[in-house]
Design an enzyme around this catalytic site. Structure first.
Site, mmCIF file in Angstrom:
data_model
loop_
_atom_site.group_PDB
_atom_site.id
_atom_site.type_symbol
_atom_site.label_atom_id
_atom_site.label_comp_id
_atom_site.label_asym_id
_atom_site.label_seq_id
_atom_site.Cartn_x
_atom_site.Cartn_y
_atom_site.Cartn_z
ATOM 1 N N ARG A 232 20.599 -15.945 3.007
ATOM 2 C CA ARG A 232 19.497 -16.290 2.577
ATOM 3 C C ARG A 232 19.493 -16.723 0.566
ATOM 4 N NH1 ARG A 232 14.990 -13.720 6.216
ATOM 5 N NH2 ARG A 232 14.991 -14.517 8.208
ATOM 6 N N ARG B 220 18.651 -8.628 1.976
ATOM 7 C CA ARG B 220 18.720 -8.557 3.509
ATOM 8 C C ARG B 220 19.352 -9.722 4.634
ATOM 9 N NH1 ARG B 220 14.965 -9.476 7.457
ATOM 10 N NH2 ARG B 220 13.805 -10.643 6.306
ATOM 11 N N THR C 168 11.855 -20.300 10.579
ATOM 12 C CA THR C 168 12.554 -19.879 10.741
ATOM 13 C C THR C 168 13.134 -19.636 10.910
ATOM 14 O OG1 THR C 168 13.799 -18.122 12.341
ATOM 15 C CG2 THR C 168 12.548 -20.303 13.252
ATOM 16 N N ASP D 259 0.726 -0.950 0.065
ATOM 17 C CA ASP D 259 -0.016 -0.050 -0.002
ATOM 18 C C ASP D 259 0.703 1.167 -0.151
ATOM 19 O OD1 ASP D 259 -1.507 -1.819 0.190
ATOM 20 O OD2 ASP D 259 -2.337 -2.093 2.277
#
Length: 646
Positions: free
Chosen positions: A321, A433, A289, A256
């Site tokens: 990651r 990240r 996780t 949004d």
């Protein structure tokens, strides 16, 4: 109590009907417009979103004496921050010697040298203060036997600038850290005078001469339109994971904030960088996780091999990651996946003591049983890389001020507008990240927004007047959607978009596939003209709200795939089969002596600057340099680029 606060405020503001010219809306009859009641509010600051970043910003603003409103489309403790599991990074040194400069180094390296080093300096330096602040608010961190905050190992984190082995830097509350952080911040916020507007959907920013002067929102309960005029607006709306078919994001993660800025003519940045978390439950997408690997779990292929030892000999399963997700995808593509179709990987935890699993990983133990039917003490969990995080977003500086970039003028602050959390691009994450830096991002930059606003705002002074007919375009859009006579349902178009993004812009990307995806998304964007909102009412019209969210998702999706098709290199989470190498200003795999530095136009270590034509969906691109200077060279110097390996 929260609803009463907003209702009480509502009695003190003006209400009127909106009148629109026929040119501003489709075939809606003029009499339909009178249905929209408009309510005006005035605040020193308005925060859009009530997750971790929004709550931390609102707390700081209200504590500083500013009249503050929080607009949120769902109850604060249902915000997606609640789903974060693993932890929050800070160099406390409770498990081993640590230093925030090592955290700084790891974050720059994790970003694949696309992160702005002034912002990374600020975030990592302030991390310890942020965690202690959360502890003082009452956040019940897991503890060591001597009562210190427990810190687990997480991917891509090291001691001594990569020379000292695996760091234990991630503070946690078992595997429910986001849940605890969100409830802690919400509880703490109630002691301050924050006015919550719960289940209000933000429609558009109110801009006047390049200055943000407020927000237009719709009350889901009765369909009234609310115009919030404010000297300061903070966007904290989260990411847009729901642009993809398989993701760990809640259904409310619809981009949004980035859509609000795009409609206001403000650029977004680095939208091509989408993080795939290595361990989403196969077939469900639910997050497992990274802390499960930090506690000693590991990935295996169909041969039972710990294959990460081949791809990241030092970090193994705790590589960054993007590296782990690509390695898993290669294993599957080369036929070493597991299951009947050999299309996923196993995460093994059952070698760990049951007591450790119960104490440190109770949430994912329950999740695995519910969504995969797996007892983690006896069986491996079927997992697959799944869309998890958006590194790109609304570009800001380290103070949280939104930036609009042009090649001629460079970065210019958009007065009155701030962004924090996943919807912002500060840019501390760059191209990838590090795990557990997202919760840190929330509290650091939510607080940073409040600090800067308080420096420049006095309570009740300088609240701008609204422009004439502010909100007409927002009401016209709603009216058009409600009365449109199309033949495509919102759910149908959304699903087609999600599958297209999954098929054309996944872990590995290729030019011809991306080009095809750009064409598909362009058509889908135009297909919005044929949407049919079945519910024509205004009271709790979920069909209408989902259509407004789809408009937002399509803006984000088109910006993402166009930027991905244009970036002809592989960096961080953006991996191109046809351009497998990182293209920097110098070739850092070779001695630098004698090399000539490439101009900005000839390399890709630069931020993408992305704008949309909202009418046509056409996307245009510029690029700006990465910030390589730190805030204070005497505290820490910049980290020069080099070949990235784990």
């Amino acid at each position: 109590m929260l609803r009463a606060a907003s209702n009480g405020l509502r009695n003190t503001v003006a209400a009127r009907s909106v009148s629109l010219s026929a040119a501003n809306h489709s075939d809606a009859k003029r009499s339909d417009i009178a249905q929209y009641k408009v309510v005006d509010h005035a605040y020193d600051a308005v925060v859009v979103g009530a997750g971790g970043a929004g709550l931390r910003a609102a707390m700081g603003l209200a504590e500083g004496g500013l009249k503050t409103a929080v607009i949120t489309k769902l109850f604060p403790t249902r915000s997606h921050t609640v789903a974060a599991q693993g932890g929050i990074n800070a160099a406390l040194g409770n498990m081993n010697p640590d230093n925030w400069r090592w955290h700084f180094y790891d974050t720059v390296k994790g970003s694949d040298w696309l992160g702005d080093q002034d912002a990374i300096h600020y975030m990592t330096r302030e991390a310890e203060r942020a965690v202690i602040e959360l502890e003082n608010y009452g956040m019940p961190f897991s503890r060591t036997t001597d009562g210190k905050i427990y810190q687990r190992a997480f991917g891509g984190q090291s001691n001594d600038f990569g020379r000292g082995g695996q760091a234990h830097r991630t503070c946690c509350v078992a595997d429910r850290t986001g849940h605890s952080l969100l409830h802690t911040l919400y509880g703490a916020s109630l002691q301050y005078n924050c006015n919550y507007f719960v289940e209000y959907f933000a429609l558009d920013l109110i801009m006047e001469n390049g200055v943000c002067v407020g927000v237009i929102a719709m009350d889901l309960e009765d369909g009234t339109i609310h115009r919030f005029r404010s000297k300061n607006t903070v966007l904290a709306t989260g990411g847009y994971g729901r642009a993809f078919f398989s993701c760990t994001s809640a259904h409310t993660c619809t981009g949004d904030g980035t859509a609000l800025t795009a409609r206001a003519g403000i650029n977004n940045s680095d939208m091509e960088f989408v993080q795939f978390h290595p361990t989403g439950i196969y077939g469900a997408g639910c997050l497992i996780t990274e802390g499960s690997r930090g506690e000693g779990g590991y990935l295996v292929n169909s041969a039972g091999e710990r294959f990460m030892e081949r791809y990241a000999p030092n970090a193994k399963d705790l590589a960054s990651r993007d590296v782990v997700s690509r390695s898993m995808t290669v294993e599957i593509m080369e036929g070493r996946g597991v299951g009947p179709d050999k299309d996923h990987i196993y995460l093994q935890l059952h070698h760990l003591p049951a007591e450790q699993l119960q104490q440190r990983l109770p949430g994912i133990s329950e999740t695995a049983m519910i969504f995969a039917g797996v007892d983690v003490t006896k069986e491996p969990i079927p997992v697959i890389p799944t869309v998890h995080y958006n590194m790109g977003g609304v570009p800001t500086n380290y103070k949280g001020q939104v930036l609009n970039y042009t090649p001629k003028k460079g970065d210019e602050v958009v007065p009155g507008l701030y962004a924090a959390g996943e919807c912002g691009a500060h840019s501390v994450h760059g191209a990838n990240r590090l795990g557990a830096n997202s919760l840190l991002d929330l509290v650091i930059f939510g607080r940073a927004c409040a600090i800067d606003i308080l420096k420049n705002t006095s309570a009740g002074v300088g609240v701008p007047e609204l422009p004439k007919n502010a909100g007409e375009a927002s009401v016209a859009n709603i009216d058009k959607l409600r009365h449109n006579k199309g033949d495509i349902s919102t759910a149908e178009l959304r699903l087609t978009m999600q599958k297209s993004m999954q098929n054309h812009a996944a872990v590995f990307r290729r030019g011809d596939i991306l080009k095809e995806g750009v064409k598909v998304l362009s058509k889908l964007y135009k297909d919005q003209a044929h949407l049919n909102v079945a519910d024509k009412g205004l009271v709790w019209n979920s069909d209408l709200i989902e259509t407004l969210e789809l408009q937002n998702l399509l803006i984000n999706a088109t910006q993402t795939i166009v930027a991905a098709e244009n970036r002809e290199e592989s960096r961080g989470a953006h991996a191109r089969d046809d351009f497998p190498d990182r293209l920097d200003e110098l070739d850092y795999s070779k001695p630098l002596e004698g090399q000539t530095k490439k101009e900005l136009k000839d390399h890709w270590r630069k931020h993408s600057i992305i704008r949309s034509n909202i009418e046509t969906g056409e996307v245009s691109l510029d690029y700006r340099p990465v910030i390589d200077t730190t805030l204070d060279k005497s505290e820490t110097d910049w980290v020069p680029p080099k070949v990235r390996s784990y």
